[in-house]
Enzyme design. Structure first.
Site, PDB file in Angstrom:
ATOM      1  N   ALA A  84     -39.204 -25.335  22.590  1.00 34.42           N
ATOM      2  CA  ALA A  84     -39.643 -24.662  21.526  1.00 34.42           C
ATOM      3  C   ALA A  84     -38.578 -24.081  20.673  1.00 34.42           C
ATOM      4  CB  ALA A  84     -40.703 -23.796  21.758  1.00 34.42           C
ATOM      5  N   LYS A  85     -37.626 -23.535  21.326  1.00 37.20           N
ATOM      6  CA  LYS A  85     -36.399 -22.719  20.434  1.00 37.20           C
ATOM      7  C   LYS A  85     -35.210 -23.813  20.444  1.00 37.20           C
ATOM      8  CE  LYS A  85     -38.288 -18.426  21.961  1.00 37.20           C
ATOM      9  NZ  LYS A  85     -37.918 -17.227  22.652  1.00 37.20           N
ATOM     10  N   GLY A  86     -34.178 -23.420  19.446  1.00 31.47           N
ATOM     11  CA  GLY A  86     -33.162 -24.126  19.175  1.00 31.47           C
ATOM     12  C   GLY A  86     -32.137 -23.724  20.418  1.00 31.47           C
TER      13      GLY A  86
END
Length: 870
Positions: free
Chosen positions: A849-851
């Protein structure tokens, strides 16, 4: 009329009279009651229903007030636009009201005036009413129908409602025209008996004279004059002229006091030479001295009485005892209806001409040609037959006979004796005749003959040919020259229907056998809107494009620039079958290809066999000032559009490069794939921004593609020196880019191509078509903007349905796969593609979900492979 309708009419009239009684004094109400009863007695019931009772009553009372006081012989005229507050009633039309002595031709002549002025008569009421007036001309009594008092006057009451004239000058002009028509009708009616007496007097004088003309001609001419007098000719005017010599030239001088009807002299006419004769060319003036008796032709004057046509001119030469022509008796008028319905064999002069033609033709009496020729002569225009010589009539009649047998257009021209008219008899197959064709033929004649005015008559009968009789007024002082063959060719072309033209064009394009097949399918398939917009020649090419559509090629296209428009306008036709593509689907595609859609014209085509096709044509302009060379980009544009429709190519702003940079669809896909990869590197620019950067610098976009080809095209083999030259060229171009963001974007594209090691761009599938996906292997170390840590290799795969990148940390190592799919089921597909293309041990690493970077230990190895996220 049925009893019910008559009862309804009487009920409406009673309501009108009730309203009138409220507006009038008891003394005046009684005669008005009878006036109203007769005023609307013959009016159409629907006209009464369409109007308010107040307006019907007001119109009747306005007319009553106009004619309330009138002297015998005095015409009363009122032309106005009724307003309720001023006139007590209202109408949307201009009203012409007349009260005058009853006489023939009134209704016809006023109706004809409306036609001549281009006015539509919306309502006409014309009762004839008998009234008793006192010495001052005031109405004392309106007599019921059938009642006589011995003191009554028969008066015509005419009410015309015509197109509204809002200008005061137009109303005054209309009033003047009505006054002139009434005056002419009065003159004609008043001098009717004197003109008939005059022709009988002339017959007696001619009969008693010894004339220098053949006796047979004299007797036939006298028989014709008697036939005219026997109610076969409507006498409109008469004058006598003396033939005198002035200045060495013959002129006709009016005999003072001889004028009758509309040719009654005014002060200006006294002693005046005939204008019509003065304008005749000198060679034709000699005809005045020729030893003939009758001159039968058309006058240049248009009748204001009875029928709106050029007046018939009957001239009778006057001879002295020495056999010299000394003048002319001239009658103007109109042949009666019986003259047009009677057989030519029953009309003097014509019967001799018919006999001459039949004898000269020499057909067997019982034969088909004899009967056909006889029918042609019996239906020949009487006005023309009077003016034709026997030989002229024979030539034309035989020509008509040939035209009838061949079912084709026929044209027969004749200039009148004094060079003032050219008459044209045009025969066309009846199933081809319509108003449009008549107007087109009239335009052709008026232009070729330099006509000043034209009138026409149409004959439609059981004959396979329709006949149009044109009378073109020309300038007598200017000889008319024309090529009859050329005129016939122009008319034949105008006569051909759209379908006829289509068949002819198909014959010329594909040959007779194929043309017959295609015409059977498409002859009646195109809608009328298509006929109006496109020529048959265009339709032939459209048919061939429709024929090219099949399951493997569901669309056909045609991009072109119409020669009759400006340099910027483009037109694009899309062809398909079954259900048409919605405009909401097509227009975004065109707009994203850099075009602004101005209009769209859809057409549905249904063949005789029930197959359904569609054509949609778009008018477009380049949206970004791009100078489009149609011949250069036509094929690549149509191919790219088809690929977008089929899903082989995405519908986004990169497609602008097709027109802006003249790149084909695969070259556009290459740049799009590079953009998709750069987005994976967390480049701080959106796809739309990168699209604009490339579209704003189309030359650099072409150079980037050329650099890729120099490095990877199989035919060229890797050419390091050539690639270096392209890098130098691109670098020089980049130095000229003013926008820093665009410069950064374009340099990233250049760096990406330089970092590429190999690609499947030039590989084909088993069918020889480009593979549906694009992949390239690159060295991340050559990408300065790529964030750390960098893998040893990356393999990026792109298709319109899925994209992904495989990251490898060493020469012998498993890799991680970053994927971005449009549908979940493509996870397995992309893995298969990667394995088949370049990667032996590929696994899919889902995106979190995150970079950032996610270290992931992959099965079968101890190395960690970083996987970047979007």
């Amino acid at each position: 009329m049925s009893q019910a309708k008559e009862h309804e009419r009487q009920h409406i009239i009673k309501r009108i009279m009730a309203v009138a009684a409220e507006r009038l004094s008891p003394e005046e109400a009684e005669p008005v009651k009878e006036f109203a009863l007769q005023y609307y007695a013959a009016a159409a019931l629907e006209d009464l229903h369409d109007r308010a009772i107040d307006d019907l009553c007001g119109a009747m009372l306005a007319h009553w007030r106009l004619g309330r006081r009138r002297r015998p012989g005095q015409p009363l005229i009122q032309v106005y636009n009724p307003h309720f507050e001023q006139h007590g009633w209202q109408s949307t039309h201009t009203v012409v009201e007349v009260v005058t002595d009853d006489m023939p031709f009134l209704v016809d002549s006023l109706g004809m005036l409306c036609v001549r002025l281009g006015l539509t008569a919306h309502l006409v009421i014309h009762p004839v009413i008998q009234v008793v007036r006192d010495a001052g001309g005031r109405i004392k009594q309106v007599l019921p129908r059938g009642i006589r008092s011995g003191k009554e006057l028969t008066e015509a009451v005419l009410h015309f409602e015509v197109d509204r004239q809002t200008d005061d000058q137009a109303l005054a002009t209309l009033h003047t025209h009505v006054e002139q028509v009434l005056n002419d009708v009065g003159l004609v009616v008043e001098d009717w008996a004197p003109m008939r007496d005059k022709i009988m007097e002339i017959i007696s004088l001619v009969e008693a004279q010894v004339l220098p003309v053949p006796q047979e001609e004299k007797q036939e001419s006298l028989a014709f004059l008697r036939w005219m007098e026997n109610h076969h000719f409507t006498f409109i005017g008469f004058r006598a002229y003396d033939l005198v010599e002035e200045g060495g030239q013959d002129v006709l001088r009016l005999v003072a006091g001889s004028g009758l009807g509309i040719l009654r002299e005014t002060g200006a006419d006294s002693g005046r030479a005939s204008q019509s004769f003065a304008h005749i060319p000198a060679p034709l003036r000699k005809l005045a001295r020729q030893r003939t008796l009758l001159i039968i032709t058309k006058s240049t004057a248009v009748s204001t009485v009875h029928r709106p046509v050029h007046l018939d001119y009957i001239g009778i030469k006057r001879y002295n005892d020495a056999g010299e022509v000394i003048g002319e008796w001239r009658f103007l008028g109109l042949y009666g209806s019986a003259a047009y319905s009677a057989r030519p064999n029953d009309i003097p002069i014509l019967r001799r001409k018919v006999e001459f033609v039949m004898e000269k033709a020499g057909f067997a009496v019982a034969g088909h040609d004899h009967k056909a020729l006889q029918h042609i002569l019996e239906t020949f225009p009487r006005d023309e037959m009077f003016q034709f010589t026997g030989d002229e009539l024979f030539d034309v009649a035989m020509g008509i006979l040939q035209v009838r047998e061949r079912h084709r257009l026929g044209l027969f021209l004749r200039r009148d004796l004094f060079g003032r008219f050219v008459t044209a008899l045009v025969y066309v197959p009846r199933d081809h005749y319509d108003t449009r064709l008549r107007r087109r033929i009239q335009e052709i004649l008026m232009q070729a003959l330099e006509g000043q005015a034209c009138e026409f008559n149409i004959q439609l009968s059981e004959s396979p040919l329709a006949r149009v009789h044109f009378i073109i007024r020309t300038r007598p002082d200017k000889p008319v020259s024309y090529d009859e063959t050329e005129l016939r060719a122009l008319m034949t072309e105008a006569m051909m229907s759209w379908q006829d033209g289509l068949l002819n064009m198909l014959y010329g394009q594909v040959g007779e056998a194929r043309a017959t097949q295609l015409y059977d399918r498409y002859g009646e398939a195109f809608p009328h809107a298509y006929h109006d917009d496109y020529s048959p020649r265009t339709a032939v090419h459209d048919i061939l494009r429709l024929e090219s559509i099949d399951d493997t090629r569901p669309l056909a296209m045609h991009l072109y620039r119409p020669p009759e428009t400006g340099d910027e306008l483009l037109r694009f036709k899309v062809f398909g079958r079954d259900g048409a593509m919605p405009l909401s689907d097509i227009m975004p595609m065109l707009e994203r290809m850099g075009l602004r859609v101005l209009s769209a014209r859809p057409y549905e085509i249904e063949t005789r066999q029930g197959e359904c096709y569609w054509i949609t044509e778009f008018d477009m302009l380049p949206a970004f000032g791009v100078d489009v060379e149609v011949l250069e980009v036509k094929d690549i544009f149509q191919d790219a559009f088809a690929r977008v429709c089929s899903g082989d190519m995405e519908n986004d702003g990169f497609n602008r490069l097709v027109l802006a940079a003249a790149l084909n669809w695969r070259e556009v896909v290459l740049l799009r794939a590079m953009c998709k990869y750069l987005l994976q590197t967390r480049m701080p620019f959106s796809q739309a921004y990168m699209e604009n950067a490339l579209a704003s610098h189309p030359a650099i976009a072409r150079q980037l593609v050329a650099l890729f080809a120099a490095r990877f095209a199989p035919a060229a083999q890797p050419d390091k020196e050539r690639g270096t030259q392209w890098v130098g060229t691109i670098t020089e171009a980049l130095d000229q880019v003013a926008n820093l963001d665009e410069d950064r974007i374009l340099r990233n594209f250049l760096s990406l191509i330089q970092a590429m090691l190999r690609s499947n761009y030039y590989q084909a599938d088993d069918s020889g078509n480009p593979k549906p996906y694009l992949s390239f292997k690159l060295d991340p170390r050559e990408l300065p903007t790529l964030p750390e840590p960098r893998p040893m290799f990356e393999i990026f795969v792109y298709s319109p349905r899925v994209e992904g990148v495989h990251l490898r940390g060493g020469l012998v190592a498993r890799g991680g796969l970053r994927w971005s799919d449009r549908r979940e089921d493509f996870r397995t597909e992309i893995l298969g593609l990667m394995k088949a293309q370049m990667v032996k041990n590929a696994v899919i690493v889902p995106v979190g979900a995150k970079g950032g970077f996610v270290p992931k230990r992959l099965p079968g190895g101890d190395d960690l492979t970083p996987c970047r996220r979007k």
